[in-house]
Design an enzyme around this catalytic site. Sequence first.
Site, PDB file in Angstrom:
ATOM      1  N   ILE A  40       0.873  -1.159   0.000  1.00 10.62           N
ATOM      2  CA  ILE A  40       0.000   0.000   0.000  1.00 10.62           C
ATOM      3  C   ILE A  40       0.916   1.216   0.000  1.00 10.62           C
ATOM      4  O   ILE A  40       1.951   1.211   0.666  1.00 10.62           O
ATOM      5  CB  ILE A  40      -0.970  -0.001   1.201  1.00 10.62           C
ATOM      6  N   ALA A  41       0.565   2.224  -0.782  1.00  4.66           N
ATOM      7  CA  ALA A  41       1.417   3.409  -0.870  1.00  4.66           C
ATOM      8  C   ALA A  41       0.576   4.660  -1.084  1.00  4.66           C
ATOM      9  O   ALA A  41      -0.379   4.645  -1.855  1.00  4.66           O
ATOM     10  CB  ALA A  41       2.411   3.261  -2.029  1.00  4.66           C
ATOM     11  N   GLU A  68       1.837  -7.827   6.225  1.00  3.34           N
ATOM     12  CA  GLU A  68       3.058  -7.732   7.027  1.00  3.34           C
ATOM     13  C   GLU A  68       3.520  -6.295   6.979  1.00  3.34           C
ATOM     14  O   GLU A  68       3.254  -5.574   6.007  1.00  3.34           O
ATOM     15  CB  GLU A  68       4.140  -8.676   6.523  1.00  3.34           C
ATOM     16  N   ASN A  78       7.846   0.790  11.352  1.00  8.12           N
ATOM     17  CA  ASN A  78       6.893   1.646  10.646  1.00  8.12           C
ATOM     18  C   ASN A  78       5.682   1.910  11.553  1.00  8.12           C
ATOM     19  O   ASN A  78       4.600   1.343  11.376  1.00  8.12           O
ATOM     20  CB  ASN A  78       6.467   0.985   9.328  1.00  8.12           C
ATOM     21  N   TYR A  96      -3.034   0.008  10.633  1.00  7.58           N
ATOM     22  CA  TYR A  96      -3.532  -1.368  10.563  1.00  7.58           C
ATOM     23  C   TYR A  96      -4.280  -1.755  11.841  1.00  7.58           C
ATOM     24  O   TYR A  96      -5.337  -2.383  11.773  1.00  7.58           O
ATOM     25  CB  TYR A  96      -2.390  -2.337  10.291  1.00  7.58           C
TER      26      TYR A  96
END
Length: 152
Positions: free
Chosen positions: A58-59, A92, A97, A104
């Site tokens: 995801i970005a 993951e 981070n 999440y």
Amino acid sequence: MTPQEMAETHGAAFTQSRPWTADEFADLLASRFTHVVGNKTAFALVQVIGDEAELLTIATHPDHQRQGLGRACMQAWHDKAHDLGARRAFLEVASDNAAAIALYQSCGYARCGLRPGYYRRGKADKVDAILMERALPRRKPGISETKWSKSG
């Protein structure tokens, strides 16, 4: 969204680890199990096989971070994966981070495993990967669905 656009956004967002190339995105998108949601500003790439879905990456482009786009991509891929039959979601994340871990967790993920030294940071540094999972329950019915229920 093209693989090149995905690679550009990924490259801008992933500065601590090696970003993925346009060829890598193209190879992943060639699979019938791989799906993308979002646009060139923010996207999520997910693989759905059977009743399981895995977030591959995801970005969000740095110029557009902190605007809820990552959360929107999370919801969009959860919905798409559920529609495709997935009932469990996995991902993951690098243990360093904190922003992604917070996102999440706020999306209902819980830690389910660890891969020690999985990510490389520079030539010598390694960072653990935290494995996370959550259920993908049936979405709450919308107005059009509830008007046809037996109780309505």
